[in-house]
Scaffold this motif. Structure first.
Motif, PDB file in Angstrom:
ATOM      1  N   ALA A  64       0.665  -1.311   0.244  1.00  0.00           N
ATOM      2  CA  ALA A  64       0.028   0.233   0.105  1.00  0.00           C
ATOM      3  C   ALA A  64       0.908   1.583   0.573  1.00  0.00           C
ATOM      4  CB  ALA A  64      -1.285  -0.153   1.777  1.00  0.00           C
ATOM      5  N   SER A  65       2.363   1.345   0.413  1.00  0.00           N
ATOM      6  CA  SER A  65       2.840   2.727   0.922  1.00  0.00           C
ATOM      7  C   SER A  65       3.701   2.334  -0.350  1.00  0.00           C
ATOM      8  CB  SER A  65       3.886   2.573   2.053  1.00  0.00           C
ATOM      9  OG  SER A  65       5.049   1.218   1.516  1.00  0.00           O
ATOM     10  N   LEU A  66       3.664   1.050  -1.059  1.00  0.00           N
ATOM     11  CA  LEU A  66       4.589   1.589  -2.627  1.00  0.00           C
ATOM     12  C   LEU A  66       3.706   2.379  -3.495  1.00  0.00           C
ATOM     13  CD1 LEU A  66       6.510  -1.681  -2.482  1.00  0.00           C
ATOM     14  CD2 LEU A  66       7.803   0.412  -1.766  1.00  0.00           C
ATOM     15  N   VAL A 103      -6.188  -2.859  -3.393  1.00  0.00           N
ATOM     16  CA  VAL A 103      -6.513  -2.095  -1.344  1.00  0.00           C
ATOM     17  C   VAL A 103      -6.014  -0.761  -2.491  1.00  0.00           C
ATOM     18  CG1 VAL A 103      -5.109  -3.721  -0.340  1.00  0.00           C
ATOM     19  CG2 VAL A 103      -3.645  -2.298  -1.509  1.00  0.00           C
ATOM     20  N   ALA A 104      -6.766  -0.407  -3.490  1.00  0.00           N
ATOM     21  CA  ALA A 104      -6.370   1.145  -4.481  1.00  0.00           C
ATOM     22  C   ALA A 104      -7.160   0.937  -5.732  1.00  0.00           C
ATOM     23  CB  ALA A 104      -4.860   1.091  -4.811  1.00  0.00           C
ATOM     24  N   GLU A 105      -7.298   2.285  -5.477  1.00  0.00           N
ATOM     25  CA  GLU A 105      -7.841   2.603  -6.905  1.00  0.00           C
ATOM     26  C   GLU A 105      -7.484   3.659  -7.516  1.00  0.00           C
ATOM     27  OE1 GLU A 105     -11.835   4.138  -6.382  1.00  0.00           O
ATOM     28  OE2 GLU A 105     -11.510   5.889  -4.615  1.00  0.00           O
ATOM     29  N   GLU A 132      -4.240   5.523  -5.435  1.00  0.00           N
ATOM     30  CA  GLU A 132      -5.203   5.856  -4.656  1.00  0.00           C
ATOM     31  C   GLU A 132      -5.714   4.788  -3.194  1.00  0.00           C
ATOM     32  OE1 GLU A 132      -4.238   8.768  -3.228  1.00  0.00           O
ATOM     33  OE2 GLU A 132      -4.490  10.202  -4.851  1.00  0.00           O
ATOM     34  N   VAL A 133      -5.032   4.531  -2.224  1.00  0.00           N
ATOM     35  CA  VAL A 133      -5.872   3.143  -1.370  1.00  0.00           C
ATOM     36  C   VAL A 133      -6.625   3.434  -0.392  1.00  0.00           C
ATOM     37  CG1 VAL A 133      -4.716   1.929   1.015  1.00  0.00           C
ATOM     38  CG2 VAL A 133      -2.833   2.849  -0.578  1.00  0.00           C
ATOM     39  N   VAL A 134      -7.423   2.978  -0.622  1.00  0.00           N
ATOM     40  CA  VAL A 134      -8.964   2.837  -0.566  1.00  0.00           C
ATOM     41  C   VAL A 134      -9.493   3.318   0.916  1.00  0.00           C
ATOM     42  CG1 VAL A 134     -11.410   1.814  -0.225  1.00  0.00           C
ATOM     43  CG2 VAL A 134      -9.502   2.006  -2.207  1.00  0.00           C
ATOM     44  N   ALA A 138      -6.553   2.004   7.539  1.00  0.00           N
ATOM     45  CA  ALA A 138      -5.780   0.592   7.867  1.00  0.00           C
ATOM     46  C   ALA A 138      -3.508   0.358   7.803  1.00  0.00           C
ATOM     47  CB  ALA A 138      -6.425  -0.425   7.296  1.00  0.00           C
ATOM     48  N   TYR A 139      -3.540   1.083   7.248  1.00  0.00           N
ATOM     49  CA  TYR A 139      -2.345   0.939   6.899  1.00  0.00           C
ATOM     50  C   TYR A 139      -1.129   2.126   6.542  1.00  0.00           C
ATOM     51  CZ  TYR A 139      -4.600  -2.627   3.297  1.00  0.00           C
ATOM     52  OH  TYR A 139      -5.755  -3.439   2.957  1.00  0.00           O
ATOM     53  N   PHE A 140      -1.898   3.358   6.883  1.00  0.00           N
ATOM     54  CA  PHE A 140      -0.907   4.327   7.540  1.00  0.00           C
ATOM     55  C   PHE A 140      -0.575   4.576   8.706  1.00  0.00           C
ATOM     56  CE2 PHE A 140      -1.416   4.097   2.844  1.00  0.00           C
ATOM     57  CZ  PHE A 140      -0.534   3.613   2.599  1.00  0.00           C
ATOM     58  N   GLY A 141       0.258   5.605   9.224  1.00  0.00           N
ATOM     59  CA  GLY A 141      -0.404   6.324  10.881  1.00  0.00           C
ATOM     60  C   GLY A 141      -0.646   7.649  10.599  1.00  0.00           C
ATOM     61  N   ASP A 142      -0.991   8.105  11.927  1.00  0.00           N
ATOM     62  CA  ASP A 142      -2.064  10.018  11.821  1.00  0.00           C
ATOM     63  C   ASP A 142      -1.100  10.520  11.169  1.00  0.00           C
ATOM     64  OD1 ASP A 142      -3.410   8.880  13.042  1.00  0.00           O
ATOM     65  OD2 ASP A 142      -2.713   9.446  15.322  1.00  0.00           O
TER      66      ASP A 142
END
Length: 184
Positions: A64-66, A103-105, A132-134, A138-142
């Motif tokens: 997701a981060s990639l 996970v992304a669109e 864009e991760v939907v 769920a995958y990234f911090g604040d």
């Protein structure tokens, strides 16, 4: 009649402006984009690929981060992600592509694509495509979520400008001087 004579000049002017917007987006250095990968570097180091089954769930946050914010078509982003995850085989890239679709669109921030365009594989720069991760929370911090939100807003502003210029160019191509002046 004078407005009609100005149509070619106006058309050239706005085509140049649209071209400049597209070139600016395409040539933006990677350093200007936030790095979403930092939180997932250690987590991905110990997870290995499962050759027999689906994409490993332990690697999903790193994937997701990639993918987040990438302009590449699905095949290219999947191959790049697979290489970054340490397995650049075709089978693993296919598993990554399938997971990316979950996970992304891929969103068009620029000029709307024609009907029937395969968004995942379209390489046109006029559409200003970005993955864009939907469910980013769920995958990234604040801190990453805040950066993603700001980046999406900035893309939206650039996209609105590109859409407006595209609409103006369409009006000019049709030769409607009165409507072109109203749009301007």
């Amino acid at each position: 009649m004078a407005a009609t004579a100005d149509l070619p000049a106006m058309l050239d002017k706005y085509r140049g402006q649209l071209g400049a917007v597209i070139q600016e987006v395409a040539a933006a250095p990677a350093e200007r984009e936030p790095d979403y990968r930092l939180a997932h570097l250690e987590a991905a180091a110990g997870a290995g690929a499962d050759d027999a089954g689906a994409f490993p769930e332990a690697l999903t946050p790193r994937l997701a981060s990639l993918v987040q914010g990438s302009a590449l078509p699905l095949g290219d982003v999947a191959a790049a992600a697979a290489a970054a995850l340490g397995d650049d085989s075709c089978a693993f890239a296919e598993k990554a592509a399938a997971k990316i679709r979950l996970v992304a669109e891929r969103k068009a921030y620029g000029i709307a694509p024609k009907k029937g365009v395969a968004a995942a594989e379209d390489a046109s720069v006029l559409h200003i495509w970005r993955w864009e991760v939907v469910a980013a929370e769920a995958y990234f911090g604040d801190a990453s979520l805040k950066a993603i939100k700001a980046t999406r807003a900035a893309r939206g502003r650039v996209g609105k400008k590109a859409k407006a210029l595209g609409k103006l160019i369409d009006v000019l191509v049709k030769g409607d001087a009165a409507k072109a002046l109203a749009e301007e």
